[in-house]
Design a protein around this motif. Sequence first.
Motif, PDB file in Angstrom:
ATOM      1  N   CYS A 197       0.813  -1.222   0.000  1.00  0.00           N
ATOM      2  CA  CYS A 197       0.000   0.000   0.000  1.00  0.00           C
ATOM      3  C   CYS A 197       0.844   1.268   0.000  1.00  0.00           C
ATOM      4  CB  CYS A 197      -0.876   0.040   1.247  1.00  0.00           C
ATOM      5  SG  CYS A 197      -2.116  -1.230   1.293  1.00  0.00           S
ATOM      6  N   GLU A 198       0.413   2.222  -0.804  1.00  0.00           N
ATOM      7  CA  GLU A 198       0.940   3.585  -0.775  1.00  0.00           C
ATOM      8  C   GLU A 198      -0.256   4.521  -0.862  1.00  0.00           C
ATOM      9  OE1 GLU A 198       3.847   4.185  -3.840  1.00  0.00           O
ATOM     10  OE2 GLU A 198       4.877   2.326  -3.365  1.00  0.00           O
ATOM     11  N   GLU A 199      -0.434   5.359   0.125  1.00  0.00           N
ATOM     12  CA  GLU A 199      -1.552   6.315   0.155  1.00  0.00           C
ATOM     13  C   GLU A 199      -2.891   5.622  -0.093  1.00  0.00           C
ATOM     14  OE1 GLU A 199      -0.780   9.620  -2.426  1.00  0.00           O
ATOM     15  OE2 GLU A 199       1.326   9.666  -1.844  1.00  0.00           O
ATOM     16  N   ALA A 200      -3.055   4.473   0.506  1.00  0.00           N
ATOM     17  CA  ALA A 200      -4.285   3.704   0.322  1.00  0.00           C
ATOM     18  C   ALA A 200      -4.783   3.234   1.676  1.00  0.00           C
ATOM     19  CB  ALA A 200      -4.024   2.505  -0.587  1.00  0.00           C
ATOM     20  N   LEU A 201      -6.041   2.826   1.700  1.00  0.00           N
ATOM     21  CA  LEU A 201      -6.601   2.217   2.894  1.00  0.00           C
ATOM     22  C   LEU A 201      -6.478   0.708   2.716  1.00  0.00           C
ATOM     23  CD1 LEU A 201      -8.202   2.202   5.539  1.00  0.00           C
ATOM     24  CD2 LEU A 201     -10.291   2.317   4.182  1.00  0.00           C
ATOM     25  N   CYS A 202      -5.668   0.091   3.577  1.00  0.00           N
ATOM     26  CA  CYS A 202      -5.418  -1.356   3.466  1.00  0.00           C
ATOM     27  C   CYS A 202      -5.660  -2.021   4.808  1.00  0.00           C
ATOM     28  CB  CYS A 202      -3.980  -1.611   3.037  1.00  0.00           C
ATOM     29  SG  CYS A 202      -3.616  -0.997   1.377  1.00  0.00           S
ATOM     30  N   ALA A 203      -6.241  -3.221   4.753  1.00  0.00           N
ATOM     31  CA  ALA A 203      -6.502  -3.947   6.000  1.00  0.00           C
ATOM     32  C   ALA A 203      -6.366  -5.446   5.773  1.00  0.00           C
ATOM     33  CB  ALA A 203      -7.902  -3.626   6.516  1.00  0.00           C
ATOM     34  N   ASN A 204      -5.838  -6.126   6.792  1.00  0.00           N
ATOM     35  CA  ASN A 204      -5.800  -7.583   6.858  1.00  0.00           C
ATOM     36  C   ASN A 204      -6.630  -7.988   8.068  1.00  0.00           C
ATOM     37  OD1 ASN A 204      -3.903  -7.988   4.707  1.00  0.00           O
ATOM     38  ND2 ASN A 204      -2.285  -7.285   6.076  1.00  0.00           N
ATOM     39  N   VAL A 205      -7.633  -8.821   7.848  1.00  0.00           N
ATOM     40  CA  VAL A 205      -8.540  -9.201   8.930  1.00  0.00           C
ATOM     41  C   VAL A 205      -8.668 -10.724   8.983  1.00  0.00           C
ATOM     42  CG1 VAL A 205     -10.900  -9.019   9.812  1.00  0.00           C
ATOM     43  CG2 VAL A 205      -9.848  -7.065   8.621  1.00  0.00           C
ATOM     44  N   VAL A 206      -8.496 -11.285  10.185  1.00  0.00           N
ATOM     45  CA  VAL A 206      -8.729 -12.707  10.417  1.00  0.00           C
ATOM     46  C   VAL A 206      -9.667 -12.812  11.609  1.00  0.00           C
ATOM     47  CG1 VAL A 206      -7.711 -14.922  11.042  1.00  0.00           C
ATOM     48  CG2 VAL A 206      -6.461 -13.358   9.531  1.00  0.00           C
ATOM     49  N   GLY A 207     -10.849 -13.382  11.397  1.00  0.00           N
ATOM     50  CA  GLY A 207     -11.788 -13.569  12.494  1.00  0.00           C
ATOM     51  C   GLY A 207     -11.270 -14.581  13.493  1.00  0.00           C
ATOM     52  N   ALA A 208     -10.805 -15.747  13.001  1.00  0.00           N
ATOM     53  CA  ALA A 208     -10.267 -16.777  13.881  1.00  0.00           C
ATOM     54  C   ALA A 208      -9.378 -17.727  13.094  1.00  0.00           C
ATOM     55  CB  ALA A 208     -11.394 -17.564  14.542  1.00  0.00           C
ATOM     56  N   GLN A 209      -8.304 -18.132  13.726  1.00  0.00           N
ATOM     57  CA  GLN A 209      -7.455 -19.198  13.216  1.00  0.00           C
ATOM     58  C   GLN A 209      -7.341 -20.200  14.356  1.00  0.00           C
ATOM     59  OE1 GLN A 209      -3.213 -18.544  12.724  1.00  0.00           O
ATOM     60  NE2 GLN A 209      -3.180 -19.742  10.838  1.00  0.00           N
ATOM     61  N   ALA A 210      -7.806 -21.421  14.122  1.00  0.00           N
ATOM     62  CA  ALA A 210      -7.890 -22.373  15.227  1.00  0.00           C
ATOM     63  C   ALA A 210      -7.343 -23.734  14.839  1.00  0.00           C
ATOM     64  CB  ALA A 210      -9.345 -22.524  15.668  1.00  0.00           C
ATOM     65  N   GLN A 211      -6.715 -24.383  15.812  1.00  0.00           N
ATOM     66  CA  GLN A 211      -6.266 -25.761  15.699  1.00  0.00           C
ATOM     67  C   GLN A 211      -6.708 -26.494  16.952  1.00  0.00           C
ATOM     68  OE1 GLN A 211      -1.933 -25.532  15.197  1.00  0.00           O
ATOM     69  NE2 GLN A 211      -2.163 -26.652  13.299  1.00  0.00           N
ATOM     70  N   ALA A 212      -7.244 -27.706  16.783  1.00  0.00           N
ATOM     71  CA  ALA A 212      -7.680 -28.467  17.955  1.00  0.00           C
ATOM     72  C   ALA A 212      -7.553 -29.968  17.691  1.00  0.00           C
ATOM     73  CB  ALA A 212      -9.130 -28.129  18.304  1.00  0.00           C
ATOM     74  N   LEU A 213      -7.118 -30.687  18.688  1.00  0.00           N
ATOM     75  CA  LEU A 213      -7.064 -32.149  18.682  1.00  0.00           C
ATOM     76  C   LEU A 213      -6.288 -32.731  17.506  1.00  0.00           C
ATOM     77  CD1 LEU A 213     -10.787 -32.806  19.699  1.00  0.00           C
ATOM     78  CD2 LEU A 213      -8.782 -32.795  21.197  1.00  0.00           C
ATOM     79  N   ASN A 214      -5.199 -32.059  17.083  1.00  0.00           N
ATOM     80  CA  ASN A 214      -4.344 -32.580  16.026  1.00  0.00           C
ATOM     81  C   ASN A 214      -3.209 -33.380  16.658  1.00  0.00           C
ATOM     82  OD1 ASN A 214      -5.507 -31.288  13.571  1.00  0.00           O
ATOM     83  ND2 ASN A 214      -5.074 -29.443  14.734  1.00  0.00           N
ATOM     84  N   VAL A 215      -2.730 -34.397  15.936  1.00  0.00           N
ATOM     85  CA  VAL A 215      -1.671 -35.247  16.450  1.00  0.00           C
ATOM     86  C   VAL A 215      -0.591 -35.398  15.389  1.00  0.00           C
ATOM     87  CG1 VAL A 215      -1.080 -37.580  17.246  1.00  0.00           C
ATOM     88  CG2 VAL A 215      -3.278 -36.552  17.883  1.00  0.00           C
ATOM     89  N   ALA A 216       0.659 -35.169  15.794  1.00  0.00           N
ATOM     90  CA  ALA A 216       1.828 -35.480  14.975  1.00  0.00           C
ATOM     91  C   ALA A 216       2.686 -36.421  15.802  1.00  0.00           C
ATOM     92  CB  ALA A 216       2.602 -34.216  14.625  1.00  0.00           C
ATOM     93  N   ALA A 217       3.004 -37.597  15.254  1.00  0.00           N
ATOM     94  CA  ALA A 217       3.718 -38.596  16.049  1.00  0.00           C
ATOM     95  C   ALA A 217       4.707 -39.375  15.201  1.00  0.00           C
ATOM     96  CB  ALA A 217       2.714 -39.561  16.679  1.00  0.00           C
TER      97      ALA A 217
END
Length: 181
Positions: free
Chosen positions: A136-156
């Motif tokens: 962005c240059e002289e602009a209105l810029c936005a990055n929006v994330v409502g939710a980023q979630a991880q649950a009950l994942n397994v690496a073994a």
Amino acid sequence: VQTANVAAVTNAAFINQEDVTNSAEVEQELEQVNHSCDEFALCVNFVGAQVQAANVAAVTNTLFVNQEDVTNSAEVEQELQQVNDKDCNTAICLNIVGVQTQDANVAAVTNTLFVNQEDVDNSAEVEQELEQYNNCEEALCANVVGAQAQALNVAAVTNAAFVNQEDVDNSAEVEQELEQS
């Protein structure tokens, strides 16, 4: 949405496995790009939801005598990238993600009943990445994330019933990344 997929590599009852790559991967990628957002433009990248659930990536090696110079990799990966690039001048540039979720995924490498394992890399990974970028240059810029979630994942990584293990790397990782710029 990516649900209930299986990527599997199974090797059983070998004498020798040498200079081999065993890879099982379940991957979900989403990429959105707007180029040349100038001259009072409205540029929006929008994702309501990216969901990855109950996927399995597995590499199983059993009943070997020797395994040498082998790479075993199991990965469940979710990536989302949004870019407003090149000349976001006097514009409105938005990257919006409602939710990115990763639940109940399994990445597993299992090695059992070996005599020798030498120079072997074992890697199991559940990975979630989200990247948003605005130039962005002289602009209105936005990055929006409502939710980023991880649950009950397994690496073994499981190694059992070996006589010798030499120069073996074992890595198990559950990873979540969010990058905004």
